[in-house]
Write a protein that holds these residues in place. Structure first.
Motif, PDB file in Angstrom:
ATOM      1  N   SER A 118      16.783  30.315  11.800  1.00  0.00           N
ATOM      2  CA  SER A 118      15.546  30.937  11.339  1.00  0.00           C
ATOM      3  C   SER A 118      15.841  31.919  10.218  1.00  0.00           C
ATOM      4  O   SER A 118      16.974  32.382  10.046  1.00  0.00           O
ATOM      5  N   SER A 119      14.805  32.234   9.462  1.00  0.00           N
ATOM      6  CA  SER A 119      14.963  33.182   8.356  1.00  0.00           C
ATOM      7  C   SER A 119      15.055  34.620   8.845  1.00  0.00           C
ATOM      8  O   SER A 119      15.310  35.532   8.065  1.00  0.00           O
ATOM      9  N   THR A 120      14.858  34.834  10.142  1.00  0.00           N
ATOM     10  CA  THR A 120      14.922  36.178  10.719  1.00  0.00           C
ATOM     11  C   THR A 120      15.806  36.189  11.948  1.00  0.00           C
ATOM     12  O   THR A 120      15.986  35.162  12.609  1.00  0.00           O
ATOM     13  N   ASP A 121      16.383  37.340  12.240  1.00  0.00           N
ATOM     14  CA  ASP A 121      17.262  37.480  13.409  1.00  0.00           C
ATOM     15  C   ASP A 121      16.495  37.856  14.666  1.00  0.00           C
ATOM     16  O   ASP A 121      16.998  37.688  15.776  1.00  0.00           O
ATOM     17  N   ARG A 122      15.288  38.374  14.502  1.00  0.00           N
ATOM     18  CA  ARG A 122      14.512  38.837  15.646  1.00  0.00           C
ATOM     19  C   ARG A 122      13.073  38.363  15.507  1.00  0.00           C
ATOM     20  O   ARG A 122      12.489  38.460  14.437  1.00  0.00           O
TER      21      ARG A 122
END
Length: 251
Positions: A118-122
């Protein structure tokens, strides 16, 4: 209250309802999809016909990684209580260490499956501190068998006749046309040709019952059935299934 099953099977149900013009008041709270890669066209037809959101989860029989979508996102969230999950930067391969298998722990197990990070970690839609996040599970292409009647048979369903094989070393289903399936088989060397022929006939009959009338099931004996680029064995190769997915994506 929930529709739970293989994505191919649930999508087939939805397609049958739509093509048949069937009016139904069946409205599950959600469709829970597992055991296969979930394609966008499957989500679209399921959500359109059943009128609910689809949720997918990813896991392995080896119990090294478990990931699922939350109520607000379509990203797969890896469950940290289940194990430690990594994605190899260069190849995208999922590498996992599971916490649940006390008999035979697998440490940094190379699954052979691939994921798109994903483009985000959270996740910004839920409060769970789960990760890493996958935007998609790419995995191996688990081909779908399609019959002349238009029936789609999920790879998970076709596994059942293969689970009790004793004499056959490797077996591979190949479909080049809707009305023909070839089963390529190889033999463990310690068994006789007579035992091999008997088990091969039993396997062919079981597959024929699953795919139904109108599909000719033939056998070919091969010494080496080969492996894919990943080193994993592809036990179903269906050009018909691939073409069907291409048709769906064009609609």
């Amino acid at each position: 209250e929930y529709q739970h099953g293989y994505p191919t099977a649930v999508a087939s149900l939805a397609l049958g309802i739509k093509r048949g013009g069937i009016k139904t008041r069946y409205r599950p709270k959600a469709a829970l999809l597992a055991s296969e890669i979930v394609y966008d066209w499957q989500r679209e037809i399921i959500e359109e016909v059943l009128g609910c959101r689809t949720f997918a989860h990813y896991g392995l029989t080896e119990k090294t990684v478990l990931a699922a979508e939350c109520e607000g996102s379509s990203d797969y969230h890896c469950v940290p209580q289940y194990g430690v999950t990594e994605v190899e930067a260069e190849s995208g391969e999922i590498i996992a260490t599971g916490f649940l298998n006390q008999a035979q722990p697998l440490i940094r197990y190379r699954t052979g499956d691939r994921a798109t990070s994903s483009s985000t970690d959270r996740c910004g839609e839920c409060s769970r501190e789960y990760g890493p996040l996958f935007s998609a599970i790419e995995g191996r292409l688990a081909d779908t068998i399609r019959t002349p009647s238009g029936q789609l048979i999920a790879p998970g369903v076709l596994t059942h006749p293969f689970k009790s094989l004793r004499v056959i070393k490797d077996a591979q289903l190949r479909q080049q046309a809707e009305d023909r399936i070839e089963i390529a088989v190889s033999k463990w060397p310690e068994f006789s040709d007579a035992d091999f022929d008997a088990e091969t006939r039993t396997l062919a009959a079981a597959v024929a019952r699953l795919v139904g009338e109108g599909v000719a099931v033939t056998i070919s004996h091969e010494q080496d059935l080969g492996r894919g680029d990943s080193g994993k064995f592809r036990w179903i190769i269906s050009e018909v299934g691939k073409e069907y997915v291409r048709e769906i994506m064009k609609r």
